[in-house]
Motif scaffolding. Structure first.
Motif, PDB file in Angstrom:
ATOM      1  N   UNK A 256       0.834  -1.200   0.000  1.00  0.00           N
ATOM      2  CA  UNK A 256       0.000   0.000   0.000  1.00  0.00           C
ATOM      3  C   UNK A 256       0.870   1.252   0.000  1.00  0.00           C
ATOM      4  N   UNK A 257       1.924   1.262   0.815  1.00  0.00           N
ATOM      5  CA  UNK A 257       2.811   2.425   0.862  1.00  0.00           C
ATOM      6  C   UNK A 257       3.494   2.648  -0.484  1.00  0.00           C
ATOM      7  N   UNK A 258       3.874   1.557  -1.163  1.00  0.00           N
ATOM      8  CA  UNK A 258       4.499   1.694  -2.480  1.00  0.00           C
ATOM      9  C   UNK A 258       3.530   2.318  -3.479  1.00  0.00           C
ATOM     10  N   UNK A 259       2.271   1.904  -3.421  1.00  0.00           N
ATOM     11  CA  UNK A 259       1.261   2.491  -4.306  1.00  0.00           C
ATOM     12  C   UNK A 259       1.058   3.968  -3.993  1.00  0.00           C
ATOM     13  N   UNK A 260       0.978   4.303  -2.711  1.00  0.00           N
ATOM     14  CA  UNK A 260       0.780   5.698  -2.315  1.00  0.00           C
ATOM     15  C   UNK A 260       1.948   6.557  -2.783  1.00  0.00           C
ATOM     16  N   UNK A 261       3.179   6.068  -2.612  1.00  0.00           N
ATOM     17  CA  UNK A 261       4.328   6.855  -3.066  1.00  0.00           C
ATOM     18  C   UNK A 261       4.249   7.099  -4.571  1.00  0.00           C
ATOM     19  N   UNK A 262       3.868   6.076  -5.323  1.00  0.00           N
ATOM     20  CA  UNK A 262       3.750   6.247  -6.768  1.00  0.00           C
ATOM     21  C   UNK A 262       2.679   7.275  -7.119  1.00  0.00           C
ATOM     22  N   UNK A 263       1.569   7.262  -6.393  1.00  0.00           N
ATOM     23  CA  UNK A 263       0.506   8.246  -6.631  1.00  0.00           C
ATOM     24  C   UNK A 263       1.003   9.663  -6.348  1.00  0.00           C
ATOM     25  N   UNK A 264       1.769   9.822  -5.280  1.00  0.00           N
ATOM     26  CA  UNK A 264       2.306  11.137  -4.941  1.00  0.00           C
ATOM     27  C   UNK A 264       3.269  11.623  -6.023  1.00  0.00           C
ATOM     28  N   UNK A 265       4.146  10.733  -6.487  1.00  0.00           N
ATOM     29  CA  UNK A 265       5.109  11.118  -7.523  1.00  0.00           C
ATOM     30  C   UNK A 265       4.388  11.480  -8.817  1.00  0.00           C
ATOM     31  N   UNK A 266       3.409  10.662  -9.215  1.00  0.00           N
ATOM     32  CA  UNK A 266       2.668  10.950 -10.445  1.00  0.00           C
ATOM     33  C   UNK A 266       1.893  12.261 -10.322  1.00  0.00           C
ATOM     34  N   UNK A 267       1.309  12.490  -9.142  1.00  0.00           N
ATOM     35  CA  UNK A 267       0.599  13.750  -8.928  1.00  0.00           C
ATOM     36  C   UNK A 267       1.562  14.929  -8.993  1.00  0.00           C
ATOM     37  N   UNK A 268       2.763  14.759  -8.464  1.00  0.00           N
ATOM     38  CA  UNK A 268       3.759  15.818  -8.534  1.00  0.00           C
ATOM     39  C   UNK A 268       4.142  16.156  -9.965  1.00  0.00           C
ATOM     40  N   UNK A 269       4.212  15.141 -10.810  1.00  0.00           N
ATOM     41  CA  UNK A 269       4.513  15.392 -12.220  1.00  0.00           C
ATOM     42  C   UNK A 269       3.382  16.170 -12.891  1.00  0.00           C
ATOM     43  N   UNK A 270       2.145  15.827 -12.505  1.00  0.00           N
ATOM     44  CA  UNK A 270       1.010  16.581 -13.053  1.00  0.00           C
ATOM     45  C   UNK A 270       1.057  18.037 -12.610  1.00  0.00           C
ATOM     46  N   UNK A 271       1.415  18.258 -11.352  1.00  0.00           N
ATOM     47  CA  UNK A 271       1.572  19.627 -10.850  1.00  0.00           C
ATOM     48  C   UNK A 271       2.646  20.360 -11.649  1.00  0.00           C
ATOM     49  N   UNK A 272       3.768  19.690 -11.908  1.00  0.00           N
ATOM     50  CA  UNK A 272       4.854  20.312 -12.648  1.00  0.00           C
ATOM     51  C   UNK A 272       4.451  20.656 -14.083  1.00  0.00           C
ATOM     52  N   UNK A 273       3.489  19.916 -14.620  1.00  0.00           N
ATOM     53  CA  UNK A 273       2.993  20.223 -15.965  1.00  0.00           C
ATOM     54  C   UNK A 273       1.943  21.328 -15.945  1.00  0.00           C
ATOM     55  N   UNK A 274       1.636  21.832 -14.756  1.00  0.00           N
ATOM     56  CA  UNK A 274       0.662  22.907 -14.640  1.00  0.00           C
ATOM     57  C   UNK A 274      -0.775  22.442 -14.605  1.00  0.00           C
ATOM     58  N   UNK A 275      -1.004  21.151 -14.365  1.00  0.00           N
ATOM     59  CA  UNK A 275      -2.367  20.615 -14.342  1.00  0.00           C
ATOM     60  C   UNK A 275      -2.974  20.797 -12.957  1.00  0.00           C
ATOM     61  N   UNK A 276      -4.104  21.454 -12.855  1.00  0.00           N
ATOM     62  CA  UNK A 276      -4.768  21.546 -11.550  1.00  0.00           C
ATOM     63  C   UNK A 276      -5.470  20.230 -11.227  1.00  0.00           C
ATOM     64  N   UNK A 277      -5.520  19.898  -9.975  1.00  0.00           N
ATOM     65  CA  UNK A 277      -6.263  18.705  -9.586  1.00  0.00           C
ATOM     66  C   UNK A 277      -7.752  18.933  -9.798  1.00  0.00           C
ATOM     67  N   UNK A 278      -8.498  17.861 -10.086  1.00  0.00           N
ATOM     68  CA  UNK A 278      -9.944  18.020 -10.302  1.00  0.00           C
ATOM     69  C   UNK A 278     -10.652  18.433  -9.016  1.00  0.00           C
ATOM     70  N   UNK A 279     -11.464  19.458  -9.095  1.00  0.00           N
ATOM     71  CA  UNK A 279     -12.190  19.966  -7.921  1.00  0.00           C
ATOM     72  C   UNK A 279     -13.514  19.212  -7.792  1.00  0.00           C
ATOM     73  N   UNK A 280     -13.432  18.004  -7.257  1.00  0.00           N
ATOM     74  CA  UNK A 280     -14.617  17.153  -7.104  1.00  0.00           C
ATOM     75  C   UNK A 280     -15.540  17.750  -6.041  1.00  0.00           C
ATOM     76  N   UNK A 281     -16.824  17.740  -6.317  1.00  0.00           N
ATOM     77  CA  UNK A 281     -17.798  18.315  -5.395  1.00  0.00           C
ATOM     78  C   UNK A 281     -17.827  17.538  -4.078  1.00  0.00           C
ATOM     79  N   UNK A 282     -18.012  18.279  -2.982  1.00  0.00           N
ATOM     80  CA  UNK A 282     -17.995  17.671  -1.660  1.00  0.00           C
ATOM     81  C   UNK A 282     -19.055  16.589  -1.507  1.00  0.00           C
ATOM     82  N   UNK A 283     -20.239  16.807  -2.086  1.00  0.00           N
ATOM     83  CA  UNK A 283     -21.304  15.823  -1.914  1.00  0.00           C
ATOM     84  C   UNK A 283     -20.977  14.507  -2.612  1.00  0.00           C
ATOM     85  N   UNK A 284     -20.253  14.578  -3.747  1.00  0.00           N
ATOM     86  CA  UNK A 284     -19.828  13.358  -4.414  1.00  0.00           C
ATOM     87  C   UNK A 284     -18.755  12.639  -3.601  1.00  0.00           C
ATOM     88  N   UNK A 285     -17.832  13.394  -3.028  1.00  0.00           N
ATOM     89  CA  UNK A 285     -16.800  12.777  -2.199  1.00  0.00           C
ATOM     90  C   UNK A 285     -17.428  12.073  -1.000  1.00  0.00           C
TER      91      UNK A 285
END
Length: 379
Positions: A256-285
């Motif tokens: 699980x920790x290995x998967x989480x680290x990979x998600x963090x790294x991939x998300x960081x690359x998206x941030x570096x490309x200037x991609x904003x994270x999706x603003x999912x509505x609170x009620x859906x979350x």
């Protein structure tokens, strides 16, 4: 998922360090009920683990920590070591430990709270919420010292949290009865004023402003009671992912920790490309959390990008596939792929807890199964 998207070859670089905190329940092996003897076990274990072991909010719980690790192999070794040390120290007092998000049998409400000024402030603030605080999670820390970048990464991780609940659900029982949920810990935890998925943050300044407002409103005792499922750690230069029930085995925690680290790294690359994270509505979350906590891996999950129900296993495979290049680069692809295959086939911890109880119709068999699997004897 934007964090996994990539149109060019991945650059090679050293993986960020990561670490894990695991929480366990102390159990009487005769009655199989939780026992308020964590302090004695922690005192014994400190002689071998030092600061890698500590108490928790209740006297029913023990927490272990790894040092920062670079490889999943190193992390797994530390997880196994810490579990075995704590289990040995528990056995020395005629006790056991088990990895479950909630106690299985009755007798944990209200739990005995550890003493101290901070705990007293917490009791005065949160009151009856502490009655259900005998719950255990696994926390994964990934090195990310830039707080602005960490919070942008958090925005990308936020929509993925329900799927991580699905993967790690390990708390079907509460007070001796089947709740009908795969992760009752998630449901219990959602009652706290600052818990669950974090808000969508635009910057570290925005984060600090929200925290100040919550503190002024009396919802926080201190920074340690910011219980969002993703947060910048108040003590370490890390992003802390706190969404999951503690897994039954150390190998599952490592995967699980290995998967989480990979998600963090991939998300960081998206941030570096200037991609904003999706603003999912609170009620859906909120609905996605509830669906994941109720049905686990073998039910349906809410795709928060569309608002549609799909098989939960499909969301899991989609999540893993989105970060497969990162997993491969770090040498964790086979480990995570094997883990997710087995969990989709055999079920998560919640399924295995119910399977153990179903053989003879006795919840004590579930406790015995958890004890055996939490810290297998060496050899």
């Amino acid at each position: 998922m934007t964090a996994g998207a990539g149109q060019r070859p991945r650059p090679r670089y050293s993986p960020p360090r990561f670490g894990v905190e695991e929480e366990f329940l102390v159990v009487d092996p005769v009655t199989r009920k939780v026992a308020a003897d964590a302090t004695t076990i922690v005192d014994r274990a400190r002689a071998r683990l030092g600061t890698r072991v500590s108490g928790e909010i209740t006297k029913l719980q023990v927490e272990t920590k790894t040092e920062p690790c670079t490889s999943t192999r190193e992390l797994t070794g530390q997880l196994i070591e810490a579990r075995r040390v704590v289990a040995d120290c528990a056995r020395a007092d005629g006790l056991r430990i088990m990895a479950s998000g909630t106690p299985v049998l009755s007798g944990a409400v209200p739990p005995p709270i550890t003493e101290g000024p901070r705990q007293a402030r917490g009791m005065a603030t949160y009151r009856g919420l502490h009655d259900e605080q005998s719950i255990c999670a696994v926390h994964v820390h990934v090195e990310l010292p830039d707080r602005d970048r960490a919070l942008k990464v958090s925005n990308h991780l936020r929509p993925l949290l329900p799927t991580l609940i699905t993967l790690t659900a390990n708390s079907p029982y509460w007070e001796g009865r089947d709740t009908g949920y795969a992760s009752w810990r998630t449901v219990t935890w959602s009652r706290w004023p600052v818990a669950g998925p974090p808000p969508y943050f635009t910057s570290a300044a925005h984060y600090d402003q929200v925290v100040r407002t919550l503190s002024d409103a009396g919802a926080l005792v201190d920074a340690g009671t910011i219980f969002w499922d993703v947060r910048p750690s108040p003590r370490q230069p890390t992003l802390e992912i706190r969404v999951a029930d503690v897994p039954i085995t150390p190998q599952e925690s490592a995967a699980f920790a290995a998967l989480v680290r990979a998600l963090v790294v991939a998300a960081g690359e998206a941030v570096d490309r200037g991609e904003p994270g999706p603003a999912v509505r609170d009620e859906l979350m909120r609905v996605a959390y509830w669906q994941a906590a109720r049905d686990g891996i073998w039910g349906s999950g809410l795709d928060v990008s569309t608002g549609c129900l799909v098989p939960a296993a499909q969301l899991v495979h989609r999540l893993v596939d989105s970060v497969r290049p990162v997993l491969t680069e770090f040498g964790d692809d086979e480990l995570v792929a094997d883990w997710t295959r087995r969990w989709c086939a055999d079920g998560t911890g919640a399924v295995r807890q119910r399977t153990a109880a179903g053989r003879r119709g006795q919840l004590t068999d579930t406790v015995d199964h958890l004890i055996e699997q939490t810290a297998p004897l060496a050899g």
